[in-house]
Design a protein around this motif. Sequence first.
Motif, PDB file in Angstrom:
ATOM      1  N   THR A  11      41.558  32.805  39.585  1.00  0.00           N
ATOM      2  CA  THR A  11      41.404  34.019  38.813  1.00  0.00           C
ATOM      3  C   THR A  11      42.750  34.466  38.279  1.00  0.00           C
ATOM      4  O   THR A  11      43.742  34.547  38.997  1.00  0.00           O
ATOM      5  N   THR A  21      44.876  37.344  35.625  1.00  0.00           N
ATOM      6  CA  THR A  21      44.783  38.630  34.955  1.00  0.00           C
ATOM      7  C   THR A  21      44.494  38.394  33.493  1.00  0.00           C
ATOM      8  O   THR A  21      45.200  37.660  32.823  1.00  0.00           O
ATOM      9  N   ARG A  60      38.160  43.151  38.527  1.00  0.00           N
ATOM     10  CA  ARG A  60      39.233  43.326  39.513  1.00  0.00           C
ATOM     11  C   ARG A  60      38.723  44.039  40.765  1.00  0.00           C
ATOM     12  O   ARG A  60      39.104  43.681  41.880  1.00  0.00           O
ATOM     13  N   GLU A  69      40.926  43.269  43.844  1.00  0.00           N
ATOM     14  CA  GLU A  69      42.299  43.226  43.328  1.00  0.00           C
ATOM     15  C   GLU A  69      42.814  44.628  43.051  1.00  0.00           C
ATOM     16  O   GLU A  69      44.017  44.835  42.891  1.00  0.00           O
ATOM     17  N   ASP A 105      41.950  41.755  53.987  1.00  0.00           N
ATOM     18  CA  ASP A 105      43.236  42.232  53.446  1.00  0.00           C
ATOM     19  C   ASP A 105      44.064  42.912  54.546  1.00  0.00           C
ATOM     20  O   ASP A 105      43.540  43.440  55.500  1.00  0.00           O
TER      21      ASP A 105
END
Length: 475
Positions: free
Chosen positions: A18, A20, A259, A264, A475
Amino acid sequence: MRRTSRTIRIHRSPGTPTKTPTPRTRRAARTSAAVVAGVLAVSLTACGGSDDNGTDDGPDGTADETAATVTLPRLDGESLEVAAVWTGTEQANFKKVLAEFEKRTGAKVTFVPAQDPIVNFLGSKIAGGAPPDVALLPQPGAIKQAVEKNWAKPLGAEATKELAENYSQGWQDIGTVDGKQYGVYYKAANKSLIWYNAQVFENAGASEPKTWDELLTAAQTVYDSGVTPFSVGGADGWTLTDWFENVYLSQAGPEKYDRLAAHEIKWTDPSVKEALTTLAEIWGKPDYVAGGPGGALQTEFPASVTQTFTGGDQPKAGMVYEGDFVQVNIGETEAKVGTDAKVFPFPAVGDSPPVVSGGDAAVILKDSKASQALATFLASPDAAGIQAKLGGYLSPNRNVPNSAYPNAVQQKMAKALVDAGDDFRFDMSDQAPQAFGGTPGKGEWKALQDFLKNPKDIAGTQAKLEADAAAAYGD
Protein backbone atom coordinates in the motif's frame (compact mmCIF):
# COMPACT_ATOMS: atom_id res chain seq x y z
CA MET A 1 -26.56 -13.10 8.95
CA ARG A 2 -23.51 -11.02 8.36
CA ARG A 3 -23.72 -8.67 5.41
CA THR A 4 -20.68 -7.79 3.34
CA SER A 5 -19.56 -4.65 1.56
CA ARG A 6 -17.11 -2.47 -0.49
CA THR A 7 -16.85 0.82 -2.53
CA ILE A 8 -14.78 2.61 -5.14
CA ARG A 9 -11.10 1.77 -4.92
CA ILE A 10 -7.84 2.30 -6.74
CA HIS A 11 -6.79 -1.04 -8.28
CA ARG A 12 -3.61 -2.63 -6.95
CA SER A 13 -2.09 -5.88 -8.07
CA PRO A 14 -1.92 -8.71 -5.52
CA GLY A 15 0.97 -8.35 -3.15
CA THR A 16 1.64 -4.73 -4.04
CA PRO A 17 2.46 -2.70 -0.92
CA THR A 18 0.00 0.00 0.00
CA LYS A 19 1.31 3.42 -0.98
CA THR A 20 0.13 6.89 -0.18
CA PRO A 21 -1.96 7.96 -3.19
CA THR A 22 -0.57 10.76 -5.32
CA PRO A 23 -2.70 13.84 -6.08
CA ARG A 24 -3.38 12.32 -9.50
CA THR A 25 -4.66 9.01 -8.10
CA ARG A 26 -6.67 10.82 -5.46
CA ARG A 27 -8.44 12.79 -8.17
CA ALA A 28 -8.99 9.60 -10.14
CA ALA A 29 -10.52 7.86 -7.14
CA ARG A 30 -12.87 10.75 -6.46
CA THR A 31 -13.87 10.93 -10.12
CA SER A 32 -14.44 7.18 -10.25
CA ALA A 33 -16.58 7.29 -7.10
CA ALA A 34 -18.67 10.08 -8.51
CA VAL A 35 -19.21 8.22 -11.78
CA VAL A 36 -20.35 5.02 -10.10
CA ALA A 37 -22.55 6.92 -7.67
CA GLY A 38 -24.11 8.70 -10.62
CA VAL A 39 -24.80 5.42 -12.40
CA LEU A 40 -26.43 4.02 -9.26
CA ALA A 41 -28.53 7.13 -8.71
CA VAL A 42 -29.81 7.14 -12.28
CA SER A 43 -30.50 3.40 -12.13
CA LEU A 44 -32.54 3.57 -8.94
CA THR A 45 -34.41 6.69 -10.00
CA ALA A 46 -35.33 5.02 -13.25
CA CYS A 47 -36.97 2.09 -11.48
CA GLY A 48 -38.00 3.41 -8.06
CA GLY A 49 -41.68 3.70 -8.86
CA SER A 50 -42.11 0.78 -11.23
CA ASP A 51 -44.42 -2.08 -10.39
CA ASP A 52 -43.17 -4.05 -13.39
CA ASN A 53 -41.19 -7.14 -12.58
CA GLY A 54 -38.74 -5.93 -15.21
CA THR A 55 -37.76 -9.32 -16.56
CA ASP A 56 -36.57 -9.58 -20.13
CA ASP A 57 -38.77 -12.20 -21.68
CA GLY A 58 -37.76 -14.60 -24.39
CA PRO A 59 -39.72 -15.18 -27.60
CA ASP A 60 -42.22 -17.41 -25.83
CA GLY A 61 -42.93 -14.82 -23.15
CA THR A 62 -41.00 -16.61 -20.41
CA ALA A 63 -37.90 -15.28 -18.70
CA ASP A 64 -34.67 -16.39 -20.34
CA GLU A 65 -33.04 -19.34 -18.58
CA THR A 66 -29.35 -19.41 -17.73
CA ALA A 67 -27.76 -22.03 -19.98
CA ALA A 68 -25.20 -24.41 -18.49
CA THR A 69 -21.79 -22.88 -19.07
CA VAL A 70 -19.50 -24.95 -16.86
CA THR A 71 -18.60 -28.64 -17.08
CA LEU A 72 -18.49 -30.46 -13.75
CA PRO A 73 -17.12 -33.92 -12.97
CA ARG A 74 -19.25 -36.81 -11.75
CA LEU A 75 -18.86 -37.12 -7.99
CA ASP A 76 -21.15 -40.02 -7.16
CA GLY A 77 -20.60 -41.18 -3.60
CA GLU A 78 -18.77 -37.96 -2.60
CA SER A 79 -20.08 -35.76 0.22
CA LEU A 80 -19.41 -32.13 1.11
CA GLU A 81 -20.19 -29.75 3.95
CA VAL A 82 -20.62 -26.04 3.23
CA ALA A 83 -20.70 -23.55 6.10
CA ALA A 84 -22.12 -20.01 6.07
CA VAL A 85 -23.83 -17.66 8.49
CA TRP A 86 -26.86 -17.32 6.24
CA THR A 87 -30.28 -17.93 7.74
CA GLY A 88 -33.93 -17.85 6.69
CA THR A 89 -34.78 -17.16 3.07
CA GLU A 90 -31.16 -16.51 2.13
CA GLN A 91 -30.11 -19.94 3.40
CA ALA A 92 -33.09 -21.61 1.71
CA ASN A 93 -32.24 -19.98 -1.62
CA PHE A 94 -28.58 -21.01 -1.41
CA LYS A 95 -29.63 -24.58 -0.70
CA LYS A 96 -31.37 -24.58 -4.09
CA VAL A 97 -28.03 -23.72 -5.68
CA LEU A 98 -26.41 -26.59 -3.80
CA ALA A 99 -29.23 -28.88 -4.95
CA GLU A 100 -28.38 -28.07 -8.56
CA PHE A 101 -24.74 -28.95 -7.88
CA GLU A 102 -25.90 -32.27 -6.45
CA LYS A 103 -28.05 -32.91 -9.52
CA ARG A 104 -25.19 -32.25 -11.92
CA THR A 105 -22.47 -34.15 -10.06
CA GLY A 106 -24.13 -36.81 -7.95
CA ALA A 107 -22.41 -35.47 -4.81
CA LYS A 108 -24.24 -35.02 -1.52
CA VAL A 109 -23.95 -31.51 -0.05
CA THR A 110 -24.89 -30.58 3.52
CA PHE A 111 -25.33 -26.96 4.56
CA VAL A 112 -23.81 -26.22 7.97
CA PRO A 113 -25.27 -23.15 9.73
CA ALA A 114 -22.41 -21.10 11.20
CA GLN A 115 -22.40 -18.46 13.89
CA ASP A 116 -20.81 -15.02 13.75
CA PRO A 117 -17.89 -14.54 13.88
CA ILE A 118 -17.44 -17.39 11.43
CA VAL A 119 -13.65 -17.55 11.93
CA ASN A 120 -14.24 -18.51 15.57
CA PHE A 121 -16.84 -21.06 14.51
CA LEU A 122 -14.44 -22.58 11.97
CA GLY A 123 -11.65 -22.58 14.55
CA SER A 124 -13.70 -24.76 16.87
CA LYS A 125 -14.62 -27.10 14.01
CA ILE A 126 -10.99 -27.42 12.93
CA ALA A 127 -9.81 -27.96 16.51
CA GLY A 128 -12.34 -30.77 16.74
CA GLY A 129 -11.05 -32.33 13.55
CA ALA A 130 -14.27 -31.73 11.59
CA PRO A 131 -13.92 -28.64 9.40
CA PRO A 132 -16.45 -28.09 6.61
CA ASP A 133 -15.14 -28.59 3.09
CA VAL A 134 -16.04 -25.06 1.99
CA ALA A 135 -16.93 -21.93 3.95
CA LEU A 136 -18.48 -18.66 2.83
CA LEU A 137 -16.41 -15.90 4.46
CA PRO A 138 -17.87 -12.38 4.64
CA GLN A 139 -14.62 -10.45 5.09
CA PRO A 140 -11.34 -10.14 3.17
CA GLY A 141 -9.71 -10.05 6.59
CA ALA A 142 -11.23 -13.45 7.38
CA ILE A 143 -9.80 -14.92 4.17
CA LYS A 144 -6.36 -13.61 5.07
CA GLN A 145 -6.72 -14.98 8.58
CA ALA A 146 -7.75 -18.40 7.23
CA VAL A 147 -4.67 -18.42 4.99
CA GLU A 148 -2.35 -17.37 7.82
CA LYS A 149 -3.72 -20.20 9.98
CA ASN A 150 -3.15 -22.67 7.12
CA TRP A 151 -6.86 -23.45 6.98
CA ALA A 152 -7.56 -22.20 3.45
CA LYS A 153 -6.48 -24.05 0.33
CA PRO A 154 -5.72 -22.31 -3.00
CA LEU A 155 -8.21 -22.62 -5.81
CA GLY A 156 -7.33 -25.07 -8.54
CA ALA A 157 -6.92 -24.38 -12.25
CA GLU A 158 -10.59 -24.89 -13.18
CA ALA A 159 -11.96 -22.57 -10.50
CA THR A 160 -9.32 -19.95 -11.27
CA LYS A 161 -10.16 -20.16 -14.97
CA GLU A 162 -13.87 -19.73 -14.23
CA LEU A 163 -13.12 -16.67 -12.10
CA ALA A 164 -11.00 -15.08 -14.83
CA GLU A 165 -13.79 -15.55 -17.36
CA ASN A 166 -16.58 -14.17 -15.19
CA TYR A 167 -15.16 -11.62 -12.74
CA SER A 168 -13.46 -8.26 -13.04
CA GLN A 169 -9.87 -8.12 -11.86
CA GLY A 170 -10.87 -6.23 -8.73
CA TRP A 171 -13.20 -8.99 -7.54
CA GLN A 172 -10.50 -11.55 -8.26
CA ASP A 173 -7.92 -9.53 -6.32
CA ILE A 174 -9.89 -9.31 -3.08
CA GLY A 175 -9.96 -13.11 -2.95
CA THR A 176 -6.18 -13.23 -3.39
CA VAL A 177 -3.58 -13.55 -0.62
CA ASP A 178 0.16 -13.36 -1.34
CA GLY A 179 -0.46 -13.78 -5.06
CA LYS A 180 -2.58 -16.94 -4.73
CA GLN A 181 -6.30 -17.14 -5.40
CA TYR A 182 -8.30 -18.39 -2.41
CA GLY A 183 -11.74 -16.81 -2.61
CA VAL A 184 -14.69 -16.96 -5.02
CA TYR A 185 -16.90 -13.94 -4.33
CA TYR A 186 -20.19 -15.68 -4.87
CA LYS A 187 -22.36 -12.94 -3.39
CA ALA A 188 -22.09 -9.15 -3.44
CA ALA A 189 -24.00 -6.38 -1.74
CA ASN A 190 -24.71 -2.75 -2.48
CA LYS A 191 -24.71 -1.17 0.97
CA SER A 192 -25.44 2.42 0.02
CA LEU A 193 -29.23 2.34 -0.08
CA ILE A 194 -32.11 3.65 2.01
CA TRP A 195 -35.45 1.88 1.63
CA TYR A 196 -38.70 3.68 2.42
CA ASN A 197 -42.39 3.05 2.85
CA ALA A 198 -43.88 4.72 -0.22
CA GLN A 199 -47.28 5.35 1.38
CA VAL A 200 -45.66 7.05 4.38
CA PHE A 201 -43.68 9.36 2.09
CA GLU A 202 -46.74 10.11 -0.02
CA ASN A 203 -48.93 10.88 3.00
CA ALA A 204 -46.22 13.12 4.49
CA GLY A 205 -45.42 14.87 1.23
CA ALA A 206 -41.77 13.82 1.54
CA SER A 207 -39.51 13.39 -1.47
CA GLU A 208 -36.43 11.28 -2.11
CA PRO A 209 -33.35 13.16 -0.81
CA LYS A 210 -30.07 13.48 -2.66
CA THR A 211 -28.03 15.15 0.11
CA TRP A 212 -27.70 14.63 3.85
CA ASP A 213 -29.47 17.91 4.57
CA GLU A 214 -32.34 16.81 2.35
CA LEU A 215 -32.44 13.50 4.24
CA LEU A 216 -32.83 15.40 7.51
CA THR A 217 -35.61 17.46 5.93
CA ALA A 218 -37.38 14.32 4.73
CA ALA A 219 -37.01 12.81 8.21
CA GLN A 220 -38.60 15.86 9.84
CA THR A 221 -41.42 15.81 7.27
CA VAL A 222 -42.14 12.14 8.02
CA TYR A 223 -41.95 12.84 11.76
CA ASP A 224 -44.40 15.73 11.44
CA SER A 225 -46.84 13.38 9.71
CA GLY A 226 -46.92 11.16 12.79
CA VAL A 227 -44.50 8.40 11.77
CA THR A 228 -41.06 7.80 13.28
CA PRO A 229 -38.53 8.43 10.48
CA PHE A 230 -35.96 5.63 10.91
CA SER A 231 -35.81 1.98 11.85
CA VAL A 232 -32.34 0.95 13.07
CA GLY A 233 -31.29 -2.66 13.68
CA GLY A 234 -28.88 -1.75 16.45
CA ALA A 235 -28.85 -5.21 18.02
CA ASP A 236 -26.64 -6.20 15.08
CA GLY A 237 -23.54 -4.03 15.35
CA TRP A 238 -22.62 -4.45 11.69
CA THR A 239 -25.58 -2.32 10.62
CA LEU A 240 -24.11 0.57 12.63
CA THR A 241 -20.66 0.19 11.07
CA ASP A 242 -22.37 0.40 7.66
CA TRP A 243 -24.06 3.66 8.64
CA PHE A 244 -20.69 5.07 9.73
CA GLU A 245 -18.88 3.93 6.58
CA ASN A 246 -21.32 5.59 4.22
CA VAL A 247 -21.13 8.87 6.09
CA TYR A 248 -17.35 8.70 6.43
CA LEU A 249 -16.66 7.79 2.79
CA SER A 250 -18.80 10.60 1.44
CA GLN A 251 -17.63 13.17 3.97
CA ALA A 252 -13.92 12.35 4.37
CA GLY A 253 -13.35 11.00 0.86
CA PRO A 254 -11.83 7.82 -0.61
CA GLU A 255 -8.22 8.53 0.43
CA LYS A 256 -8.99 8.88 4.13
CA TYR A 257 -11.41 5.96 3.93
CA ASP A 258 -8.58 3.74 2.70
CA ARG A 259 -6.18 5.03 5.33
CA LEU A 260 -8.64 4.55 8.19
CA ALA A 261 -9.47 1.05 6.89
CA ALA A 262 -5.75 0.20 7.07
CA HIS A 263 -5.39 1.99 10.44
CA GLU A 264 -2.87 4.36 8.87
CA ILE A 265 -4.74 7.16 10.61
CA LYS A 266 -6.18 6.87 14.10
CA TRP A 267 -9.82 6.73 15.05
CA THR A 268 -9.15 9.86 17.11
CA ASP A 269 -8.63 11.75 13.81
CA PRO A 270 -10.84 14.85 13.34
CA SER A 271 -12.43 13.22 10.29
CA VAL A 272 -13.90 10.50 12.53
CA LYS A 273 -15.21 13.13 14.92
CA GLU A 274 -16.90 14.88 12.01
CA ALA A 275 -18.57 11.65 10.83
CA LEU A 276 -19.80 10.75 14.32
CA THR A 277 -21.13 14.30 14.76
CA THR A 278 -23.04 13.90 11.51
CA LEU A 279 -24.46 10.52 12.55
CA ALA A 280 -25.61 12.07 15.82
CA GLU A 281 -27.89 14.35 13.81
CA ILE A 282 -30.09 11.25 13.44
CA TRP A 283 -29.01 8.90 16.20
CA GLY A 284 -29.03 11.75 18.71
CA LYS A 285 -32.74 12.43 18.21
CA PRO A 286 -34.62 9.67 20.11
CA ASP A 287 -37.89 10.53 18.35
CA TYR A 288 -36.23 9.91 14.97
CA VAL A 289 -35.44 6.25 15.78
CA ALA A 290 -38.14 3.60 16.24
CA GLY A 291 -38.22 2.63 19.91
CA GLY A 292 -35.57 5.22 20.73
CA PRO A 293 -31.96 4.12 21.27
CA GLY A 294 -33.00 1.41 23.73
CA GLY A 295 -35.51 -0.07 21.33
CA ALA A 296 -33.08 0.10 18.41
CA LEU A 297 -30.44 -1.77 20.40
CA GLN A 298 -32.93 -4.59 20.91
CA THR A 299 -33.99 -4.67 17.25
CA GLU A 300 -32.23 -7.17 15.03
CA PHE A 301 -31.70 -6.41 11.36
CA PRO A 302 -34.62 -8.48 9.94
CA ALA A 303 -37.09 -6.82 12.32
CA SER A 304 -35.73 -3.38 11.42
CA VAL A 305 -36.89 -4.06 7.87
CA THR A 306 -40.20 -5.77 8.48
CA GLN A 307 -41.38 -3.13 10.94
CA THR A 308 -40.88 -0.50 8.23
CA PHE A 309 -43.18 -2.29 5.80
CA THR A 310 -45.94 -3.65 8.04
CA GLY A 311 -48.78 -1.67 9.54
CA GLY A 312 -49.98 -0.06 6.33
CA ASP A 313 -49.36 3.67 6.31
CA GLN A 314 -48.70 3.66 10.07
CA PRO A 315 -45.62 1.42 10.42
CA LYS A 316 -43.14 1.73 13.25
CA ALA A 317 -40.81 3.68 10.92
CA GLY A 318 -40.84 5.25 7.48
CA MET A 319 -37.27 4.39 6.39
CA VAL A 320 -34.62 1.77 6.96
CA TYR A 321 -30.99 1.91 5.85
CA GLU A 322 -29.23 -1.17 4.49
CA GLY A 323 -28.20 -2.95 1.32
CA ASP A 324 -29.93 -4.58 -1.61
CA PHE A 325 -30.48 -7.71 0.50
CA VAL A 326 -33.24 -5.84 2.35
CA GLN A 327 -35.50 -7.21 -0.40
CA VAL A 328 -35.34 -10.67 1.18
CA ASN A 329 -36.87 -9.32 4.39
CA ILE A 330 -39.39 -7.12 2.57
CA GLY A 331 -40.52 -10.36 0.94
CA GLU A 332 -41.62 -11.55 4.38
CA THR A 333 -44.20 -8.74 4.48
CA GLU A 334 -47.09 -7.91 2.16
CA ALA A 335 -45.19 -4.96 0.71
CA LYS A 336 -44.12 -5.12 -2.93
CA VAL A 337 -40.71 -3.87 -3.97
CA GLY A 338 -41.01 -1.03 -6.46
CA THR A 339 -44.48 0.08 -5.37
CA ASP A 340 -44.96 -0.21 -1.59
CA ALA A 341 -41.23 -0.38 -0.85
CA LYS A 342 -39.00 1.99 -2.75
CA VAL A 343 -35.32 2.86 -2.50
CA PHE A 344 -32.91 5.73 -3.05
CA PRO A 345 -29.09 5.92 -2.93
CA PHE A 346 -27.53 6.91 0.38
CA PRO A 347 -27.45 10.72 0.13
CA ALA A 348 -24.26 12.69 -0.36
CA VAL A 349 -22.81 13.95 2.89
CA GLY A 350 -19.80 15.51 1.17
CA ASP A 351 -19.10 16.15 -2.51
CA SER A 352 -20.32 12.76 -3.78
CA PRO A 353 -22.74 10.07 -2.64
CA PRO A 354 -21.02 7.03 -1.12
CA VAL A 355 -20.91 3.68 -2.92
CA VAL A 356 -20.13 0.91 -0.45
CA SER A 357 -20.48 -2.73 -1.38
CA GLY A 358 -19.32 -6.11 -0.14
CA GLY A 359 -19.46 -9.83 -0.64
CA ASP A 360 -19.23 -13.37 0.66
CA ALA A 361 -16.39 -15.51 -0.69
CA ALA A 362 -16.34 -19.30 -0.96
CA VAL A 363 -13.06 -20.62 0.47
CA ILE A 364 -11.90 -24.24 0.37
CA LEU A 365 -10.85 -25.71 3.72
CA LYS A 366 -10.55 -29.38 2.66
CA ASP A 367 -8.91 -29.73 -0.72
CA SER A 368 -10.55 -32.42 -2.85
CA LYS A 369 -11.94 -32.97 -6.31
CA ALA A 370 -15.43 -32.32 -4.91
CA SER A 371 -14.59 -29.08 -3.08
CA GLN A 372 -12.72 -27.74 -6.11
CA ALA A 373 -15.70 -28.61 -8.30
CA LEU A 374 -18.06 -26.74 -5.97
CA ALA A 375 -15.78 -23.67 -6.01
CA THR A 376 -15.75 -23.84 -9.82
CA PHE A 377 -19.55 -24.08 -9.88
CA LEU A 378 -19.96 -21.11 -7.52
CA ALA A 379 -17.66 -19.05 -9.78
CA SER A 380 -19.91 -19.76 -12.76
CA PRO A 381 -22.95 -17.85 -13.99
CA ASP A 382 -24.88 -21.11 -13.65
CA ALA A 383 -24.84 -21.01 -9.84
CA ALA A 384 -25.32 -17.25 -9.48
CA GLY A 385 -28.13 -17.29 -12.06
CA ILE A 386 -30.15 -19.72 -9.93
CA GLN A 387 -30.05 -17.54 -6.82
CA ALA A 388 -30.47 -14.32 -8.81
CA LYS A 389 -33.90 -15.50 -9.98
CA LEU A 390 -34.97 -16.03 -6.37
CA GLY A 391 -34.39 -12.38 -5.37
CA GLY A 392 -32.56 -10.62 -2.55
CA TYR A 393 -29.20 -11.39 -4.09
CA LEU A 394 -26.57 -9.71 -6.27
CA SER A 395 -23.60 -11.33 -7.97
CA PRO A 396 -20.36 -9.65 -9.08
CA ASN A 397 -20.28 -12.29 -11.85
CA ARG A 398 -20.48 -10.19 -15.01
CA ASN A 399 -21.85 -13.07 -17.12
CA VAL A 400 -25.07 -13.53 -15.15
CA PRO A 401 -27.84 -12.33 -17.50
CA ASN A 402 -29.50 -9.21 -16.19
CA SER A 403 -32.83 -10.85 -17.02
CA ALA A 404 -32.12 -13.42 -14.30
CA TYR A 405 -32.98 -10.85 -11.61
CA PRO A 406 -36.68 -10.88 -10.70
CA ASN A 407 -37.60 -7.19 -10.77
CA ALA A 408 -36.58 -3.87 -12.25
CA VAL A 409 -35.14 -2.57 -8.98
CA GLN A 410 -32.78 -5.50 -8.64
CA GLN A 411 -31.88 -5.55 -12.33
CA LYS A 412 -30.76 -1.93 -12.14
CA MET A 413 -28.70 -2.54 -8.99
CA ALA A 414 -27.07 -5.59 -10.56
CA LYS A 415 -26.22 -3.66 -13.71
CA ALA A 416 -24.71 -0.81 -11.71
CA LEU A 417 -22.58 -3.30 -9.76
CA VAL A 418 -21.26 -5.01 -12.90
CA ASP A 419 -20.81 -1.74 -14.80
CA ALA A 420 -18.67 -0.44 -11.94
CA GLY A 421 -16.01 -3.01 -12.86
CA ASP A 422 -13.04 -2.48 -10.57
CA ASP A 423 -14.38 0.82 -9.24
CA PHE A 424 -15.62 -0.07 -5.78
CA ARG A 425 -14.55 0.04 -2.12
CA PHE A 426 -15.08 -2.75 0.33
CA ASP A 427 -16.87 -2.36 3.64
CA MET A 428 -14.32 -0.91 6.04
CA SER A 429 -15.14 -3.12 9.00
CA ASP A 430 -14.84 -6.21 6.79
CA GLN A 431 -11.29 -5.18 5.90
CA ALA A 432 -10.31 -4.91 9.56
CA PRO A 433 -9.09 -7.73 11.78
CA GLN A 434 -12.17 -9.62 12.89
CA ALA A 435 -11.52 -8.81 16.56
CA PHE A 436 -12.12 -5.15 15.71
CA GLY A 437 -14.50 -5.12 12.74
CA GLY A 438 -16.46 -8.37 12.90
CA THR A 439 -17.15 -9.64 16.41
CA PRO A 440 -20.48 -9.18 18.21
CA GLY A 441 -20.11 -7.32 21.49
CA LYS A 442 -16.55 -6.20 20.78
CA GLY A 443 -14.53 -3.63 18.87
CA GLU A 444 -16.25 -1.38 16.38
CA TRP A 445 -19.61 -3.10 16.69
CA LYS A 446 -19.75 -2.53 20.46
CA ALA A 447 -18.32 0.99 20.33
CA LEU A 448 -20.98 2.12 17.85
CA GLN A 449 -23.73 0.41 19.82
CA ASP A 450 -22.58 2.39 22.84
CA PHE A 451 -22.52 5.51 20.68
CA LEU A 452 -26.10 4.88 19.54
CA LYS A 453 -27.01 4.72 23.23
CA ASN A 454 -25.13 7.95 24.00
CA PRO A 455 -24.44 10.00 20.84
CA LYS A 456 -23.12 12.91 22.89
CA ASP A 457 -19.99 10.98 23.86
CA ILE A 458 -18.07 11.50 20.64
CA ALA A 459 -14.64 11.81 22.27
CA GLY A 460 -15.19 8.71 24.40
CA THR A 461 -16.36 6.75 21.37
CA GLN A 462 -13.28 7.77 19.41
CA ALA A 463 -10.96 6.80 22.27
CA LYS A 464 -12.62 3.38 22.59
CA LEU A 465 -12.49 2.79 18.83
CA GLU A 466 -8.81 3.67 18.70
CA ALA A 467 -7.87 1.51 21.70
CA ASP A 468 -9.67 -1.50 20.23
CA ALA A 469 -8.27 -0.90 16.75
CA ALA A 470 -4.70 -0.56 18.02
CA ALA A 471 -5.01 -3.84 19.89
CA ALA A 472 -6.50 -5.67 16.91
CA TYR A 473 -4.01 -4.33 14.39
CA GLY A 474 -1.13 -4.98 16.74
CA ASP A 475 0.02 -1.36 16.83
